[in-house]
Scaffold this motif. Structure first.
Motif, PDB file in Angstrom:
ATOM      1  N   ILE A  21       0.848  -1.089  -0.040  1.00  0.00           N
ATOM      2  CA  ILE A  21       0.067  -0.002   0.044  1.00  0.00           C
ATOM      3  C   ILE A  21       0.781   1.254  -0.015  1.00  0.00           C
ATOM      4  CG2 ILE A  21      -1.572   1.224   1.422  1.00  0.00           C
ATOM      5  CD1 ILE A  21      -3.129  -1.030   2.021  1.00  0.00           C
ATOM      6  N   ASP A  22       0.617   1.869  -0.803  1.00  0.00           N
ATOM      7  CA  ASP A  22       1.114   3.680  -0.963  1.00  0.00           C
ATOM      8  C   ASP A  22       0.131   4.722  -0.827  1.00  0.00           C
ATOM      9  OD1 ASP A  22       3.785   2.783  -1.529  1.00  0.00           O
ATOM     10  OD2 ASP A  22       3.050   2.043  -3.383  1.00  0.00           O
ATOM     11  N   LEU A  23       0.129   5.426   0.313  1.00  0.00           N
ATOM     12  CA  LEU A  23      -0.873   6.581   0.395  1.00  0.00           C
ATOM     13  C   LEU A  23      -0.303   7.660   1.016  1.00  0.00           C
ATOM     14  CD1 LEU A  23      -3.872   4.388   2.035  1.00  0.00           C
ATOM     15  CD2 LEU A  23      -3.877   5.687  -0.142  1.00  0.00           C
ATOM     16  N   ASP A  24      -0.680   8.869   0.641  1.00  0.00           N
ATOM     17  CA  ASP A  24      -0.510   9.975   1.584  1.00  0.00           C
ATOM     18  C   ASP A  24      -1.857  10.761   1.716  1.00  0.00           C
ATOM     19  OD1 ASP A  24       2.485  10.205   1.018  1.00  0.00           O
ATOM     20  OD2 ASP A  24       2.097  10.624  -1.070  1.00  0.00           O
ATOM     21  N   ILE A  25      -1.628  10.862   3.230  1.00  0.00           N
ATOM     22  CA  ILE A  25      -2.912  11.644   3.542  1.00  0.00           C
ATOM     23  C   ILE A  25      -2.517  13.066   4.190  1.00  0.00           C
ATOM     24  CG2 ILE A  25      -4.844  11.630   5.252  1.00  0.00           C
ATOM     25  CD1 ILE A  25      -4.655   8.672   5.007  1.00  0.00           C
ATOM     26  N   LYS A  26      -2.809  14.068   3.561  1.00  0.00           N
ATOM     27  CA  LYS A  26      -2.636  15.690   4.145  1.00  0.00           C
ATOM     28  C   LYS A  26      -3.332  15.948   5.394  1.00  0.00           C
ATOM     29  CE  LYS A  26      -1.551  17.204  -0.772  1.00  0.00           C
ATOM     30  NZ  LYS A  26      -1.660  15.791  -1.335  1.00  0.00           N
ATOM     31  N   ARG A  27      -2.622  16.742   5.978  1.00  0.00           N
ATOM     32  CA  ARG A  27      -3.380  17.363   7.208  1.00  0.00           C
ATOM     33  C   ARG A  27      -4.716  18.104   6.835  1.00  0.00           C
ATOM     34  NH1 ARG A  27      -0.273  18.622  11.448  1.00  0.00           N
ATOM     35  NH2 ARG A  27       1.597  18.875  10.022  1.00  0.00           N
ATOM     36  N   GLY A  28      -5.646  17.839   7.800  1.00  0.00           N
ATOM     37  CA  GLY A  28      -7.194  18.140   7.564  1.00  0.00           C
ATOM     38  C   GLY A  28      -7.862  17.541   6.634  1.00  0.00           C
ATOM     39  N   GLU A  29      -7.494  16.178   6.085  1.00  0.00           N
ATOM     40  CA  GLU A  29      -8.347  15.692   5.426  1.00  0.00           C
ATOM     41  C   GLU A  29      -9.413  15.076   6.145  1.00  0.00           C
ATOM     42  OE1 GLU A  29      -7.307  13.924   1.244  1.00  0.00           O
ATOM     43  OE2 GLU A  29      -5.331  13.731   2.353  1.00  0.00           O
ATOM     44  N   PHE A  30     -10.551  14.413   5.512  1.00  0.00           N
ATOM     45  CA  PHE A  30     -11.602  13.609   6.189  1.00  0.00           C
ATOM     46  C   PHE A  30     -11.825  12.364   5.423  1.00  0.00           C
ATOM     47  CE2 PHE A  30     -15.706  14.268   8.641  1.00  0.00           C
ATOM     48  CZ  PHE A  30     -15.686  12.898   9.186  1.00  0.00           C
ATOM     49  N   VAL A  31     -11.061  11.306   5.657  1.00  0.00           N
ATOM     50  CA  VAL A  31     -10.968  10.216   4.874  1.00  0.00           C
ATOM     51  C   VAL A  31     -12.004   9.235   5.030  1.00  0.00           C
ATOM     52  CG1 VAL A  31      -9.519   8.389   3.908  1.00  0.00           C
ATOM     53  CG2 VAL A  31      -8.588  10.747   4.370  1.00  0.00           C
ATOM     54  N   LEU A  32     -12.910   8.652   4.357  1.00  0.00           N
ATOM     55  CA  LEU A  32     -13.709   7.312   4.406  1.00  0.00           C
ATOM     56  C   LEU A  32     -12.624   6.273   3.983  1.00  0.00           C
ATOM     57  CD1 LEU A  32     -16.235   5.819   4.902  1.00  0.00           C
ATOM     58  CD2 LEU A  32     -17.130   6.614   2.675  1.00  0.00           C
ATOM     59  N   LEU A  33     -12.632   5.258   4.961  1.00  0.00           N
ATOM     60  CA  LEU A  33     -11.968   4.077   4.545  1.00  0.00           C
ATOM     61  C   LEU A  33     -13.040   3.011   4.475  1.00  0.00           C
ATOM     62  CD1 LEU A  33      -9.349   2.566   3.729  1.00  0.00           C
ATOM     63  CD2 LEU A  33      -8.978   2.425   6.332  1.00  0.00           C
ATOM     64  N   THR A  34     -13.207   2.416   3.324  1.00  0.00           N
ATOM     65  CA  THR A  34     -14.058   1.276   3.058  1.00  0.00           C
ATOM     66  C   THR A  34     -13.567   0.094   2.407  1.00  0.00           C
ATOM     67  OG1 THR A  34     -14.890   2.046   0.897  1.00  0.00           O
ATOM     68  CG2 THR A  34     -15.984   2.899   2.901  1.00  0.00           C
ATOM     69  N   GLY A  35     -14.372  -1.035   2.098  1.00  0.00           N
ATOM     70  CA  GLY A  35     -13.850  -2.219   1.754  1.00  0.00           C
ATOM     71  C   GLY A  35     -14.478  -3.512   2.201  1.00  0.00           C
ATOM     72  N   ALA A  36     -14.454  -4.631   1.575  1.00  0.00           N
ATOM     73  CA  ALA A  36     -15.175  -5.667   1.831  1.00  0.00           C
ATOM     74  C   ALA A  36     -14.801  -6.176   3.248  1.00  0.00           C
ATOM     75  CB  ALA A  36     -15.174  -6.919   0.853  1.00  0.00           C
ATOM     76  N   SER A  37     -15.485  -7.072   4.226  1.00  0.00           N
ATOM     77  CA  SER A  37     -15.076  -7.533   5.408  1.00  0.00           C
ATOM     78  C   SER A  37     -13.770  -8.355   5.049  1.00  0.00           C
ATOM     79  CB  SER A  37     -16.098  -8.442   5.976  1.00  0.00           C
ATOM     80  OG  SER A  37     -15.806  -9.058   7.077  1.00  0.00           O
ATOM     81  N   GLY A  38     -12.768  -8.091   5.885  1.00  0.00           N
ATOM     82  CA  GLY A  38     -11.592  -8.865   5.677  1.00  0.00           C
ATOM     83  C   GLY A  38     -10.579  -8.204   4.580  1.00  0.00           C
TER      84      GLY A  38
END
Length: 440
Positions: A21-38
């Motif tokens: 996994i490669d991700l950059d999350i900036k200060r002040g973001e409001f992120v929804l993380l979803t995906g199937a169970s597991g």
């Protein structure tokens, strides 16, 4: 703010949860993380404060940098200054027995003075609208009320990064909306928020970005998407009364939950119990199961008046809010076989595991599974005995839309066989398939 590079993680049992996994999350973001169970959601967020791998073992590759700190090499108590997290199961977080002391624990531990702690506790109680719970015992709170206290215990220190794992799963609609409004205000003040949530219809108007995981990989990263359509209400004929409550009263000490309450439930019904947190939904299910005894009135289940749990076992099945309350066996298969051995009923173990998509975990230790997978095992462990009356308490925690739709279809088929399902839920998808709704 948060830099994730080449992140992979494999648990000690060999289960690969994250894969490059490669991700950059900036200060002040409001992120929804979803995906199937597991799919790896909970594992990913636990990497942000070092809980993975520090407390879960396994092999981690790549890096997670939060506010310039390497999360895997920084003590978790130091990471707590920057990253605070609310788990799926709020009870797993509790260190005290009373609401006020629970919320005060974090600021006291981080060096706040007594007056600073008192001010912080008062502020968050007001902000979340739970001042009336201040002196309450945590043991006496409903699932949704416990969820609010867990949120308060984390928000009280105003962390730079807030991680929430299924925070709306046990909240009623009004409470969920109030929480999201509070989170929006915190986000507007600069707090970075990452929220794992399957009730995406409740959060997509607040979040600015959605990240979807699939088998430990990032499958989507972009604007929030709208989830599936609501399920249409079922139309099934009803038969004889299976559960009848006549002028039932019940209290937890001074807290009066029911006063002369009457209601009947029939064959062929899928009844959804609605109402605010603390309105009595879980209490009603426990009264029917025999886990609680009414102070007055009659609870008639299958012709038995005020039966004990030993008398209802087998004919009545109860799936708790927290799937961990079900899981104690060494393997998933043994978990599901348990009720058959103890009630002398017949059941298709492999079939029910296949129905709930966990057959490939039959030899796995249940507590190694994700929250949604545990929930499906808990459901299978009760439904394998085909109880005439099925009681479900928030059964979709940790389930994505596809799994919820499959469960709804299963339950509709189940009631057509002359069974009764009574379900406490705040999930619009599940409530949409009810034959009748009862608001408490």
């Amino acid at each position: 703010m948060i830099e994730i590079k080449g992140l992979s993680f494999t648990y000690g049992d060999g289960k690969r949860a994250l894969d490059g996994i490669d991700l950059d999350i900036k200060r002040g973001e409001f992120v929804l993380l979803t995906g199937a169970s597991g799919s790896g959601k909970s594992t990913l967020v636990r990497c942000l404060n070092g809980l993975v791998p520090s407390f879960y073992g396994g092999r981690l590759e790549g890096s997670v940098i939060v506010e310039g700190r390497d999360a895997s090499n920084t003590p978790t108590n130091e990471m707590a200054w920057n990253v605070s997290m609310v788990f799926q199961d709020p009870e797993s977080m509790f260190v005290s027995s009373e609401t006020e002391s629970e919320i005060a624990f974090a600021p006291s531990s981080l060096g706040y003075t007594r007056s600073e702690t008192n001010r912080a506790v008062g502020r968050i109680l007001t902000q979340l609208g739970i001042g009336h719970l201040r002196k309450r015992s945590l043991q006496d709170l409903s699932g949704g009320e416990k969820q609010k206290v867990a949120l308060a215990s984390v928000l009280v220190t105003q962390p730079k990064v807030l991680v929430l794992d299924e925070p709306l799963s046990e909240l009623d609609h009004e409470s969920a909306e109030k929480l999201m409004d509070s989170l929006k205000k915190l986000n507007e003040k600069g707090m970075t928020i990452i929220i794992i949530e399957q009730r995406t219809e409740k959060v997509c108007g607040y979040t600015t970005r959605e990240i979807v995981l699939e088998q430990g990989k990032v499958a989507y990263d972009g604007a929030p998407k709208k989830n599936g359509e609501l399920i249409e209400a079922a139309k099934v004929g009803v038969g004889e009364v299976l559960v009848d409550l006549g002028r039932v009263s019940f209290s937890y000490g001074e807290n009066h939950v029911f006063e002369s309450f009457s209601q009947s439930f029939h064959e062929g019904e899928l009844v959804v119990l609605e109402g605010a947190n603390g309105s009595g939904k879980t209490t009603l299910l426990k009264l029917i199961m025999g886990l609680l005894r009414a102070d007055a009135g009659v609870v008639n289940v299958g012709g038995l008046e005020n039966p004990s749990v030993e008398e209802t076992a087998g004919a009545v099945g109860y799936v708790f809010q927290n799937p961990d309350n079900h899981l104690f066996a060494e393997t998933v298969k043994e978990e599901v076989e348990f009720i058959l051995r103890n009630t002398e009923r017949d059941g298709d173990v492999d079939g029910i595991l296949k129905d709930f998509g966990v057959l490939h975990y039959m030899d796995t230790y249940p507590r190694y599974l994700s929250g949604g997978e545990k929930q499906r095992v808990a459901l299978a462990s009760i439904l394998v005995a085909r109880p005439k009356v099925l009681l479900l308490d928030e059964p979709t925690r940790g389930m994505d839309y596809g799994l919820k739709k499959r469960l709804a279809e299963y339950l509709l088929h189940y009631i057509k066989k002359g069974n009764l399902v009574i379900m406490a839920t705040h999930d619009d998808y599940m409530a949409g398939c009810a034959t009748r709704r009862v608001k408490l």
